[in-house]
Scaffold this active site. Sequence first.
Site, PDB file in Angstrom:
ATOM      1  N   THR A  27     -74.110 -24.315 -18.071  1.00 46.93           N
ATOM      2  CA  THR A  27     -74.176 -23.281 -17.045  1.00 46.93           C
ATOM      3  C   THR A  27     -75.272 -22.306 -17.427  1.00 46.93           C
ATOM      4  O   THR A  27     -75.928 -22.458 -18.457  1.00 46.93           O
ATOM      5  CB  THR A  27     -72.819 -22.578 -16.881  1.00 46.93           C
ATOM      6  OG1 THR A  27     -72.885 -21.685 -15.760  1.00 46.93           O
ATOM      7  CG2 THR A  27     -72.427 -21.809 -18.130  1.00 46.93           C
ATOM      8  N   ALA A  56     -74.037 -21.775 -23.047  1.00 51.50           N
ATOM      9  CA  ALA A  56     -74.166 -20.417 -22.525  1.00 51.50           C
ATOM     10  C   ALA A  56     -75.562 -19.927 -22.880  1.00 51.50           C
ATOM     11  O   ALA A  56     -75.965 -19.988 -24.049  1.00 51.50           O
ATOM     12  CB  ALA A  56     -73.098 -19.507 -23.129  1.00 51.50           C
ATOM     13  N   VAL A  82     -75.156 -22.376 -27.811  1.00 53.44           N
ATOM     14  CA  VAL A  82     -76.094 -21.350 -27.374  1.00 53.44           C
ATOM     15  C   VAL A  82     -77.333 -22.019 -26.790  1.00 53.44           C
ATOM     16  O   VAL A  82     -77.960 -22.866 -27.435  1.00 53.44           O
ATOM     17  CB  VAL A  82     -76.497 -20.434 -28.543  1.00 53.44           C
ATOM     18  CG1 VAL A  82     -77.467 -19.358 -28.062  1.00 53.44           C
ATOM     19  CG2 VAL A  82     -75.266 -19.805 -29.177  1.00 53.44           C
ATOM     20  N   LYS A  83     -77.669 -21.638 -25.565  1.00 50.75           N
ATOM     21  CA  LYS A  83     -78.823 -22.246 -24.904  1.00 50.75           C
ATOM     22  C   LYS A  83     -80.039 -21.329 -25.024  1.00 50.75           C
ATOM     23  O   LYS A  83     -79.987 -20.168 -24.633  1.00 50.75           O
ATOM     24  CB  LYS A  83     -78.518 -22.506 -23.426  1.00 50.75           C
ATOM     25  CG  LYS A  83     -79.559 -23.400 -22.725  1.00 50.75           C
ATOM     26  CD  LYS A  83     -79.399 -23.414 -21.221  1.00 50.75           C
ATOM     27  CE  LYS A  83     -78.145 -24.073 -20.759  1.00 50.75           C
ATOM     28  NZ  LYS A  83     -78.114 -24.207 -19.272  1.00 50.75           N
ATOM     29  N   VAL A  84     -81.134 -21.867 -25.577  1.00 50.94           N
ATOM     30  CA  VAL A  84     -82.377 -21.110 -25.716  1.00 50.94           C
ATOM     31  C   VAL A  84     -83.522 -21.933 -25.119  1.00 50.94           C
ATOM     32  O   VAL A  84     -83.458 -23.164 -25.084  1.00 50.94           O
ATOM     33  CB  VAL A  84     -82.687 -20.785 -27.198  1.00 50.94           C
ATOM     34  CG1 VAL A  84     -81.585 -19.928 -27.812  1.00 50.94           C
ATOM     35  CG2 VAL A  84     -82.898 -22.054 -28.016  1.00 50.94           C
TER      36      VAL A  84
END
Length: 217
Positions: A27, A56, A82-84
């Site tokens: 998401t 996220a 964790v999305k980067v």
Amino acid sequence: MKFFVDTAEIEAIRELAELGIVDGVTTNPSLIMKSGRDIREVTAEICRLVDGPVSAETVALDAEGMIAEGRELAGIAPNIAVKVPLTWEGLKACKALSGEGRMVNVTLCFSANQALLAAKAGATFISPFIGRLDDIALDGMDLIADIRRIYDNYGFGTEILAASIRSVNHVLEAARIGADVMTAPPDVIRKLAAHPLTDKGLATFLADWEKTGQKIL
């Protein structure tokens, strides 16, 4: 192949999770904002619905900001990834966060060279965007194949997460090539069960059954 659902719609996630076909969720803040609810609240609820990774996304553009946001997001639940973004600063954040034992999904990947860097930085997932490459007349599946070959050549543990999937054919081709994960909107996942011959066969069976006048119950 693992199935992630790309949405922030709680009921859609719940339905697919109960069916047992969802291994995780991807998401982003934009998807959550459409619900009109608090980002942390929605993210926490999603994490309770699925056991697998829930991506996220950070919104900072600098490594220091991404790391701080990533730590905060990871505190929501143990299954947060964790999305980067795949930028130089994003790679720095990936290295720091993965070094702390956190799952990291490096997103917005459009080249095999970028994917190689992400794997070297310790990414848990690399997210090549298939549909967006198709939009500019490139074959997104060629990128999936290149990454698969490179990762296999060197034994990288980073999982290929085929993203920006827009059709059932995208899912099929990603599976053929050997993507570890695919993420797609709920409607694309539902369409995987559809086939006109299935519908025709069922209609024929029901018509023949009705002619017998019998009832099952």
